[in-house]
Design an enzyme around this catalytic site. Structure first.
Site, PDB file in Angstrom:
ATOM      1  N   ILE A 167      20.944  50.791   6.153  1.00  0.00           N
ATOM      2  CA  ILE A 167      20.679  52.080   5.520  1.00  0.00           C
ATOM      3  C   ILE A 167      19.756  51.885   4.321  1.00  0.00           C
ATOM      4  CG2 ILE A 167      21.710  54.098   4.391  1.00  0.00           C
ATOM      5  CD1 ILE A 167      24.341  53.384   5.804  1.00  0.00           C
ATOM      6  N   CYS A 168      18.744  52.715   4.242  1.00  0.00           N
ATOM      7  CA  CYS A 168      17.843  52.705   3.094  1.00  0.00           C
ATOM      8  C   CYS A 168      18.065  53.986   2.300  1.00  0.00           C
ATOM      9  CB  CYS A 168      16.382  52.609   3.553  1.00  0.00           C
ATOM     10  SG  CYS A 168      15.197  52.688   2.200  1.00  0.00           S
TER      11      CYS A 168
END
Length: 255
Positions: free
Chosen positions: A93-94
């Site tokens: 996840i960014c």
């Protein structure tokens, strides 16, 4: 990855308190699960927000804590495959809350809420999935179609919710209504035979004068039959017997 053994006692105590609060009062659309023997792996199920391509899907994710947490942010991964600009094909996840915007005072609940909001408003400018980011910018309809397809194939399905007792209650009401309809449809002339057909016993008790006791009066415990309806059946029986007696008297006078 940290374990309970190499996390400071004060951090373990803080995590235990926060995870208890998340379990008792979970944020909307988020359900947290944790292994008490290893606080370094925090699992959560994220409900796809309504009005997004992820609606009607549940996505499982994991937060992993390093040995120097909370000075360094946790890392987030989606375990459920999802088509999203800010989520890599390997699930990473960014989001800024896990990077430059991290603050040791931020709780895990805040991080989970930010991740769910990411499903509502992606940021294609910082995409980890370049295909999804490009598609979102150029053709949202095509992006939404792909995301819905992934949701339908890979996401968990929410469990249906039922109101306790609604099915059994409605069934009972239906049975009572059916019995009421049967009794009301009995013709007064055939009240005796109709009432007898409703009774399980073929034998009808006799009164002192030898006449049959109305069947409805011997079944006071029958479910769904009201006292007023029983009186109607009994009255019809008495009227029928009276007509028969009058007819017999008239025939005797003629003799």
């Amino acid at each position: 990855m940290a374990t309970n053994e190499n996390l400071p006692p004060n951090v373990i105590k803080q995590l235990a308190r926060e995870l208890k609060n998340l379990d008792e009062t979970p944020p909307e659309g988020i359900k947290v699960a944790v292994n008490d023997d290893n606080f370094s792996a925090i699992y959560a199920d994220i409900e796809g927000p309504a009005g997004t391509p992820y609606e009607n899907g549940i996505f499982r994710m994991k937060l992993t804590l390093s040995h120097d947490f909370p000075q360094s942010p946790p890392k987030g991964y989606f375990l459920t495959k999802i088509f999203h600009p800010n989520i890599a094909t390997n699930g990473e996840i960014c989001v800024n809350a896990l990077k430059k915007d991290w603050n040791p005072s931020l709780g895990l609940g805040h991080v989970l809420i930010v991740i769910r909001c990411l499903l509502i408003e992606p940021f294609p400018e910082s995409a980890l999935n370049e295909q999804a980011g490009k598609m979102l910018l150029e053709n949202y309809e095509e992006y939404a179609r792909h995301a819905k397809l992934y949701t339908g194939i890979h996401a968990l399905k929410p469990k249906p919710k039922f109101k306790t007792g609604s099915i059994s209650g409605s069934t009972t009401d239906l049975n009572i209504e059916q019995k009421y309809t049967v009794i009301k449809s009995v013709d007064p002339k055939n009240a005796v035979s109709g009432a007898a057909a409703q009774l399980p016993s073929p034998l009808a008790p006799k009164s002192e004068n030898g006449q049959d006791v109305p069947a409805a009066l011997t079944s006071s415990t029958e479910t769904g039959v009201s006292v007023a309806q029983k009186k109607e059946v009994a009255l019809a029986k008495v009227q029928t017997d009276k007509k028969k007696m009058d007819a017999r008297k008239k025939s005797l006078k003629r003799l």
